[in-house]
Design a protein around this motif. Structure first.
Motif, PDB file in Angstrom:
ATOM      1  N   ASP A   1       3.635   6.800 -11.151  1.00 42.36           N
ATOM      2  CA  ASP A   1       4.418   5.919 -12.008  1.00 42.36           C
ATOM      3  C   ASP A   1       4.122   4.455 -11.678  1.00 42.36           C
ATOM      4  N   GLY A   2       4.873   3.542 -12.304  1.00 45.74           N
ATOM      5  CA  GLY A   2       4.642   2.124 -12.105  1.00 45.74           C
ATOM      6  C   GLY A   2       4.900   1.659 -10.688  1.00 45.74           C
ATOM      7  N   ARG A   3       5.621   2.453  -9.906  1.00 46.42           N
ATOM      8  CA  ARG A   3       5.850   2.141  -8.487  1.00 46.42           C
ATOM      9  C   ARG A   3       4.882   2.891  -7.595  1.00 46.42           C
ATOM     10  N   LEU A   4       3.861   3.489  -8.217  1.00 45.14           N
ATOM     11  CA  LEU A   4       2.782   4.209  -7.534  1.00 45.14           C
ATOM     12  C   LEU A   4       3.286   5.449  -6.807  1.00 45.14           C
ATOM     13  N   ARG A   5       4.261   6.137  -7.402  1.00 47.09           N
ATOM     14  CA  ARG A   5       4.769   7.398  -6.881  1.00 47.09           C
ATOM     15  C   ARG A   5       4.262   8.526  -7.757  1.00 47.09           C
TER      16      ARG A   5
ATOM     17  N   HIS B   1     -17.206   6.643  -6.093  1.00 47.83           N
ATOM     18  CA  HIS B   1     -16.514   5.901  -7.144  1.00 47.83           C
ATOM     19  C   HIS B   1     -15.179   6.557  -7.489  1.00 47.83           C
ATOM     20  N   THR B   2     -14.100   5.779  -7.474  1.00 46.29           N
ATOM     21  CA  THR B   2     -12.815   6.199  -8.009  1.00 46.29           C
ATOM     22  C   THR B   2     -12.449   5.256  -9.149  1.00 46.29           C
ATOM     23  N   VAL B   3     -11.665   5.756 -10.085  1.00 50.00           N
ATOM     24  CA  VAL B   3     -11.282   4.936 -11.234  1.00 50.00           C
ATOM     25  C   VAL B   3      -9.774   4.976 -11.378  1.00 50.00           C
ATOM     26  N   THR B   4      -9.174   3.807 -11.546  1.00 49.35           N
ATOM     27  CA  THR B   4      -7.734   3.676 -11.772  1.00 49.35           C
ATOM     28  C   THR B   4      -7.516   3.096 -13.162  1.00 49.35           C
ATOM     29  N   ALA B   5      -6.688   3.747 -13.969  1.00 48.82           N
ATOM     30  CA  ALA B   5      -6.442   3.299 -15.336  1.00 48.82           C
ATOM     31  C   ALA B   5      -4.950   3.343 -15.618  1.00 48.82           C
ATOM     32  N   VAL B   6      -4.481   2.399 -16.430  1.00 48.14           N
ATOM     33  CA  VAL B   6      -3.054   2.278 -16.748  1.00 48.14           C
ATOM     34  C   VAL B   6      -2.824   2.701 -18.186  1.00 48.14           C
ATOM     35  N   ALA B   7      -1.835   3.591 -18.393  1.00 47.44           N
ATOM     36  CA  ALA B   7      -1.474   4.048 -19.725  1.00 47.44           C
ATOM     37  C   ALA B   7      -0.535   3.045 -20.386  1.00 47.44           C
ATOM     38  N   PRO B   8      -0.391   3.101 -21.712  1.00 43.86           N
ATOM     39  CA  PRO B   8       0.516   2.175 -22.396  1.00 43.86           C
ATOM     40  C   PRO B   8       1.947   2.221 -21.887  1.00 43.86           C
ATOM     41  N   ASP B   9       2.416   3.390 -21.417  1.00 44.99           N
ATOM     42  CA  ASP B   9       3.796   3.483 -20.932  1.00 44.99           C
ATOM     43  C   ASP B   9       3.959   3.001 -19.500  1.00 44.99           C
ATOM     44  N   GLY B  10       2.884   2.504 -18.890  1.00 46.57           N
ATOM     45  CA  GLY B  10       2.964   1.960 -17.549  1.00 46.57           C
ATOM     46  C   GLY B  10       2.599   2.916 -16.438  1.00 46.57           C
TER      47      GLY B  10
ATOM     48  N   VAL C   1     -12.073  -1.801  -1.852  1.00 43.95           N
ATOM     49  CA  VAL C   1     -11.934  -1.575  -3.286  1.00 43.95           C
ATOM     50  C   VAL C   1     -13.021  -0.581  -3.663  1.00 43.95           C
ATOM     51  N   SER C   2     -12.621   0.658  -3.886  1.00 46.54           N
ATOM     52  CA  SER C   2     -13.598   1.730  -4.086  1.00 46.54           C
ATOM     53  C   SER C   2     -13.889   2.016  -5.551  1.00 46.54           C
ATOM     54  N   GLY C   3     -13.293   1.252  -6.444  1.00 42.51           N
ATOM     55  CA  GLY C   3     -13.533   1.480  -7.863  1.00 42.51           C
ATOM     56  C   GLY C   3     -12.937   0.358  -8.676  1.00 42.51           C
ATOM     57  N   THR C   4     -12.644   0.649  -9.914  1.00 43.36           N
ATOM     58  CA  THR C   4     -12.117  -0.371 -10.809  1.00 43.36           C
ATOM     59  C   THR C   4     -10.741  -0.851 -10.362  1.00 43.36           C
ATOM     60  N   ILE C   5     -10.438  -2.095 -10.687  1.00 48.23           N
ATOM     61  CA  ILE C   5      -9.116  -2.674 -10.440  1.00 48.23           C
ATOM     62  C   ILE C   5      -8.369  -2.690 -11.771  1.00 48.23           C
ATOM     63  N   ALA C   6      -7.239  -2.012 -11.824  1.00 49.02           N
ATOM     64  CA  ALA C   6      -6.475  -1.909 -13.062  1.00 49.02           C
ATOM     65  C   ALA C   6      -5.352  -2.935 -13.074  1.00 49.02           C
ATOM     66  N   VAL C   7      -4.947  -3.317 -14.276  1.00 47.67           N
ATOM     67  CA  VAL C   7      -3.885  -4.304 -14.457  1.00 47.67           C
ATOM     68  C   VAL C   7      -2.624  -3.592 -14.934  1.00 47.67           C
ATOM     69  N   LEU C   8      -1.542  -3.701 -14.181  1.00 44.09           N
ATOM     70  CA  LEU C   8      -0.271  -3.096 -14.554  1.00 44.09           C
ATOM     71  C   LEU C   8       0.408  -3.922 -15.643  1.00 44.09           C
ATOM     72  N   ALA C   9       1.487  -3.370 -16.194  1.00 47.53           N
ATOM     73  CA  ALA C   9       2.162  -4.025 -17.318  1.00 47.53           C
ATOM     74  C   ALA C   9       2.682  -5.407 -16.949  1.00 47.53           C
ATOM     75  N   ASP C  10       3.095  -5.609 -15.697  1.00 51.49           N
ATOM     76  CA  ASP C  10       3.620  -6.910 -15.278  1.00 51.49           C
ATOM     77  C   ASP C  10       2.532  -7.856 -14.785  1.00 51.49           C
TER      78      ASP C  10
ATOM     79  N   VAL D   1       0.842  -1.195   0.000  1.00 48.38           N
ATOM     80  CA  VAL D   1       0.000   0.000   0.000  1.00 48.38           C
ATOM     81  C   VAL D   1       0.875   1.241   0.000  1.00 48.38           C
ATOM     82  N   SER D   2       0.545   2.187  -0.867  1.00 49.64           N
ATOM     83  CA  SER D   2       1.205   3.495  -0.861  1.00 49.64           C
ATOM     84  C   SER D   2       0.154   4.568  -0.623  1.00 49.64           C
TER      85      SER D   2
END
Length: 506
Positions: free
Chosen positions: A135-139, A108-117, A411-420, A84-85
């Motif tokens: 970023d990908g490390r959630l910073r 509702h909150t929404v989390t989305a992943v861009a093509p660059d991660g 879980v307050s919104g969508t669950i996004a899938v990271l590049a890994d 958790v961060s």
């Protein structure tokens, strides 16, 4: 990166809201490119731009109770792999908001992943939607982009250069209600604002309960509409539209769909511009309009079928008329259900995950866990008191791969899938208030991001394929344990970044 501020006037919704009887899919549709609809219930209004709708009978949706795969994996693997961060916010976030009956629910909150991660997190502030990039490390990487005058987060698509937001904005119409809008922000500036409702189409959008999808060539958006003239004046339904990358309305979709809808899901079946879009709606047996319900996620799995997570009180009994149904609830409280839909064979089946008498299981979410499993989460509420967030891994047939894990990580919104393949979602570490009305909505100034590392064993090995032997479903834990400092692994809190805003006003 500079942000974007769009101003609008808050309006008060006049929409009637009814208590939901159930949430099992009643008007189940798979809408493909060009506007073809295969559905149990064919909408009476024609699709947008005159596209032809063709119905097909899905037959009876089979139902089964979830069972255990054998062997199973310890539920500790989920908790041990959650980190958790914390992101400090530049504005107050009201994490509870009224549902369709004026009762508290998660905002509702929404989390989305861009093509660059990179990851975009959209959250609602007073009279604005903030989009925070990490970023990908959630910073945190940039100041917030603030869309002022935006009401509700209907959907979010993240890009390397910005995002697209489905929201509501002020509008001049006979009802004084908001309009649905798709806003594209590119390189810190508004690329377009596409109004999706208006006087020409005789509709408004006082609430969205929306979904937004992008397939690389166009957007698909679905949301609640309220008739403001024409043949649907005063009625409630849902609308589905296609929008180009430049903000131009495209042919296809539907002007009018499910009435009494309790939730909807949307997703493209492939990356190509010509790919199809799957769309489900869930009718509550009334003609009064949608209620605000979190959850209702839909994901596509490796075999091409779709999986939807929702709360339900049981199946319907018979069609009442063209768009509503008579209802015979199976349970007195909502239960967590997975719906598996195979568009190729036009078959659907539901898998019931919970059946605890007197306990409501709500806010159900699902996300792909690698190629052979799904992560499902839901909240349990007993006599109006929150009793925990439940997490389980299931295989692609709905069998449990882990026992029930009950935590206070929401879980307050969508669950996004990271590049890994790891999963990420936004939440607040607060106890919700259910079963009673509140007059002052609480706020927080920090938002938490949970990351679930992709692993089915403590050593992080790949997901095994369970043998076909089934056992009885396990009992569930009733009291959520407090997560220890090492489970999940704590991540240093991130400092607040200022929100900058320049650009278009309307």
């Amino acid at each position: 990166m500079p942000g974007t501020r769009l101003t609008a006037i808050r309006v008060r919704s006049e929409r009637r809201k009814h208590r939901l009887l159930f949430g099992l899919p009643l008007a189940l549709a798979v809408v493909v490119g060009g506007g073809l609809a295969f559905a149990d219930v064919t909408p009476t209004a024609p699709p947008v731009s005159g596209a032809t709708a063709t119905s097909a009978n899905w037959g009876t949706v089979t139902s089964q109770t979830a069972t255990n795969a054998s062997p199973m994996t310890s539920s500790d693997v989920i908790a041990a792999n959650i980190s958790v961060s914390t992101i400090q916010l530049s504005s107050a976030f009201s994490y509870l908001s009224p549902d369709g009956h004026g009762m508290p629910q998660w905002t509702h909150t929404v989390t989305a992943v861009a093509p660059d991660g990179t990851v975009e997190v959209a959250w609602q502030a007073a009279n604005a939607v903030h989009v925070t990039r990490v970023d990908g490390r959630l910073r945190r990487t940039d100041p917030d982009t603030v869309v002022t005058g935006a009401h509700e987060i209907g959907g979010l698509v993240a890009f390397d250069d910005g995002f697209a937001l489905l929201t509501r904005v002020a509008d001049h119409n006979r009802r004084g209600e908001t309009a649905a809008a798709l806003i594209r922000v590119r390189d810190g500036r508004v690329a377009f604002v596409a109004r999706l409702t208006g006087s020409a189409s005789h509709d408004t959008a006082p609430v969205l309960d929306g979904r937004l999808a992008w397939n690389g060539g166009r957007y698909a958006a679905v949301f609640t509409v309220h008739g403001a003239g024409g043949s649907q004046n005063g009625r409630w339904g849902d609308k589905m539209v296609y929008v180009s990358d430049s903000g131009r309305m495209l042919p296809g979709g539907r002007e009018w769909g499910c009435r009494g809808d309790t939730g909807r899901t949307l997703g493209w079946s492939g990356p190509a511009a010509a790919s199809s879009v799957a769309y489900n709606c869930y009718d509550d047996g009334t003609s009064a309009g949608s209620a605000l319900t979190p959850g209702d996620d839909m994901v596509q799995v490796g075999d091409g079928s779709w999986v939807t997570a929702l709360s339900s009180r049981g199946p319907v009994s018979a069609r009442k008329n063209i768009l509503t149904w008579s209802v015979t609830p199976r349970w007195s409280t909502d239960q967590a259900v997975l719906l598996f839909v195979d568009p190729r064979s036009h078959t659907a089946r539901s898998v019931i995950l919970t059946a605890t008498a007197g306990t409501a299981n709500v806010n159900v979410h699902v996300a792909p866990y690698g190629r052979t499993a799904l992560l499902v989460s839901w909240e349990s509420v007993r006599h109006g008191t929150f009793t925990g967030t439940h997490f389980r891994l299931v295989d692609l047939t709905g069998r449990f791969l882990t026992p029930d894990l009950v935590l206070t990580v929401h879980v307050s919104g969508t669950i996004a899938v990271l590049a890994d393949g790891d999963l990420v979602w936004a939440f607040v570490r607060q106890t919700p208030v259910y079963g009673q009305r509140i007059h002052r909505w609480p706020t927080v100034t920090s938002l938490l991001l949970a990351r679930l590392h992709l692993s089915l064993t403590a050593s992080g090995s790949a997901s095994p394929t369970p043998p076909p032997t089934l056992t009885a479903a396990p009992t569930t834990s009733a009291t959520p344990p407090t997560m220890s400092p090492t489970s999940p692994r704590p991540v240093q809190s991130l400092p607040v970044a200022p929100s900058t805003a320049v650009g278009t006003h309307f």
